[in-house]
Design an enzyme around this catalytic site. Structure first.
Site, PDB file in Angstrom:
ATOM      1  CB  ILE A 390      -0.831   0.053   1.222  1.00  0.00           C
ATOM      2  CG1 ILE A 390      -2.021  -0.868   1.007  1.00  0.00           C
ATOM      3  CG2 ILE A 390      -1.434   1.501   1.583  1.00  0.00           C
ATOM      4  CD1 ILE A 390      -3.178  -1.170   2.236  1.00  0.00           C
ATOM      5  N   GLY A 391       1.974   1.255   0.632  1.00  0.00           N
ATOM      6  CA  GLY A 391       2.819   2.291   0.768  1.00  0.00           C
ATOM      7  C   GLY A 391       3.434   2.721  -0.585  1.00  0.00           C
ATOM      8  CD1 TRP A 393      -1.492   1.780  -6.132  1.00  0.00           C
ATOM      9  CD2 TRP A 393      -1.893   3.075  -4.444  1.00  0.00           C
ATOM     10  NE1 TRP A 393      -2.553   2.425  -6.595  1.00  0.00           N
ATOM     11  CE2 TRP A 393      -2.945   3.174  -5.350  1.00  0.00           C
ATOM     12  CE3 TRP A 393      -2.242   4.112  -3.223  1.00  0.00           C
ATOM     13  CZ2 TRP A 393      -3.897   4.159  -5.511  1.00  0.00           C
ATOM     14  CZ3 TRP A 393      -3.249   4.921  -3.250  1.00  0.00           C
ATOM     15  CH2 TRP A 393      -4.297   5.077  -4.317  1.00  0.00           C
ATOM     16  CG  HIS A 394       0.433   6.282  -1.331  1.00  0.00           C
ATOM     17  ND1 HIS A 394       0.125   5.124  -0.805  1.00  0.00           N
ATOM     18  CD2 HIS A 394      -0.809   6.882  -1.345  1.00  0.00           C
ATOM     19  CE1 HIS A 394      -1.141   5.158  -0.276  1.00  0.00           C
ATOM     20  NE2 HIS A 394      -1.678   6.395  -0.538  1.00  0.00           N
ATOM     21  N   GLY A 395       4.043   5.527  -4.421  1.00  0.00           N
ATOM     22  CA  GLY A 395       5.144   5.878  -4.856  1.00  0.00           C
ATOM     23  C   GLY A 395       6.100   4.791  -4.577  1.00  0.00           C
TER      24      GLY A 395
END
Length: 478
Positions: A390-391, A393-395
């Site tokens: 999930i982290g 996924w943001h970059g």
């Protein structure tokens, strides 16, 4: 999605929802979503890429639809009509590139018709090939997932994105020395990728409902949720698309309008005002006191909430105006007394997606292996994998990795603590006053834990984030 787009989408949704025929209404939503895909794409330094990136998204969607079609199913009349509408819409968009710049849907220079023709033939040829080979290649769904994830990694990893930008500049005859990671700003790709992977995974498991070409592309590119989510599920979206309206048109307009107004207030009044003073790379160098740095951090916590929640409210409101009910994405997350409850209320559709396609399959697989006797280790591995992804996924940076790791460790500690208390039967013990004090303490601990995690999320690099983290507790890098 700026104010002009919000106003245009809102008015367009009202007009579309006024159409009595459900089939015509769906077709208009389909056309509007294709147009929005191009109009929302920001102008890029790479020549004509503000046309080619949305076109590549359509190509991926077509290939996934063909790969997930029933093998015995042939193109029906409605599918052919939807393809013709798509071709006509693209034709008008291409012709609009020859109009004065103020009248163009996208900002590109006039498109090279030879390249466009070759590109469309290539998209069709790949779709035809997928249709032919999917009988013999059982792993086709996996190959398409790998392709989507490869593109995702290339866009999200700064070093890879820069190399891709250099290659694209050489291909377009531009200077590679001017390459930037902003050159490949592919609007909405993260959400498009998640919807496509969801479709492919559900097709593998046999849970995917049958979808025609128009319904599929409308699901993937539904314009209110294109740029900022939420991440809807295909079966829920189709059910809402096909069912008769339960509320009057005026009720839908009132509910949608009220939701849009709330979202605008959150995003453009609260979030944008807080952004002027909240924690960022510039402000951290101006603050010497730990106390004031905590204030900036708390302001950032609310700024990011109002920003994300505001965009979600706007998307849900526009969807309601058009007659489509999008899922909720935020539900008072900062009022929750533990980290598990926070993640059940924060970016709900994102958390549900990772729970369904990462955490649950991973932990089920581990329970069947050598770790079956170590449930705590299975939980730890599942939470580490899920939250780190999930982290990322943001970059794909170390800061987002640490942010995901931070929440994974927090969730694991909460899980172990809850389990220990359950066994000790302490969750129901004590007086009502003690319970209130315990609940207040749990809330304060959760809120501060989440806020501290935003240090890694809000700052651009590890050194700056670690320096801010130390300064919050009175330390320094020295």
């Amino acid at each position: 999605m700026g104010l002009a787009h919000i106003l245009g989408f809102s008015l367009g949704s009202v007009l579309i929802s006024a159409v009595r025929s459900g089939k015509t209404r769906s077709r208009l939503l389909y056309i509007a979503s294709i147009l929005a895909l191009y109009s929302l794409q920001p102008a890029l330094a790479l020549r004509q890429f503000d046309f080619w990136l949305p076109t590549a998204a359509i190509a991926l969607a077509i290939w996934v639809w063909v790969a997930t079609m029933d093998q015995q199913r042939k193109l029906e009349g409605e599918d052919r009509l939807s393809l013709a509408i798509l071709a006509a819409t693209l034709g008008l968009l291409i012709l609009s590139s020859y109009l004065p710049q103020s009248l163009r849907v996208f900002v590109s220079l006039p498109l090279d018709l030879l390249n466009v023709t070759f590109g469309i033939i290539l998209i069709g040829a790949v779709a035809w090939s997928i249709r032919r080979i999917k009988r013999t290649i059982r792993s086709l769904d996996i190959l398409l997932i790998v392709l989507i994830l490869t593109i995702f990694v290339g866009l999200k990893a700064p070093e890879l994105s820069l190399e891709l930008s250099r290659a694209a500049r050489e291909w377009t005859g531009q200077s590679p020395d001017l390459a930037s990671i902003l050159d490949l700003n592919w609007l909405g790709f993260s959400y498009i990728a998640f919807r496509l992977i969801h479709v492919l995974r559900d097709h593998q498991s046999g849970r995917l409902p049958s979808m025609g070409f128009q319904s599929f592309l409308l699901y993937v590119f539904f314009f209110p949720a294109l740029s900022a989510g939420p991440i809807d599920r295909a079966e829920r979206f189709l059910k809402d698309l096909r069912q008769e309206r339960k509320n009057s048109q005026w009720t839908l307009w009132w509910q949608g309008g009220a939701r849009i107004v709330r979202g605008l207030f959150q995003k453009y009044i609260l979030a944008d005002s807080l952004a002027l003073v909240a924690l960022n790379a510039s402000h951290i160098n101006l603050v010497q006191s730990s106390i004031w740095l905590w204030v900036l951090l708390y302001l950032y916590s609310f700024r990011i909430y109002f920003d994300f929640s505001g965009y979600t409210d706007i998307a849900i409101g526009i969807g309601a105006l058009s007659g489509i009910r999008l899922p909720e994405n935020f539900n008072q997350p900062y009022r929750q007394a533990d980290l598990g409850a926070f993640w059940n209320r924060w970016h709900i559709t994102l958390a549900q997606w990772f729970r369904a396609y990462v955490f649950n399959p991973l932990t089920r697989g581990l329970r069947k292996g050598t770790l079956a006797g170590s449930p705590w280790l299975i939980i730890l591995i599942g939470q580490l994998a899920t939250m780190i992804l999930i982290g990322l996924w943001h970059g794909i940076t170390w800061n987002f990795f640490i942010w995901g790791l931070w929440h994974a460790v927090g969730l694991f500690i909460h899980n172990r603590w809850t389990e220990a208390q359950r066994k000790a039967k302490e969750l129901t013990g004590g007086s009502s006053q003690l319970k209130r004090i315990r609940a207040l303490g749990s809330w304060a601990l959760t809120f501060n834990f989440v806020s501290l995690g935003w240090v890694w999320f809000s700052l651009p690099d590890m050194r700056t984030a670690w320096s801010a983290f130390l300064k919050l507790f009175g330390g320094s890098l020295g």
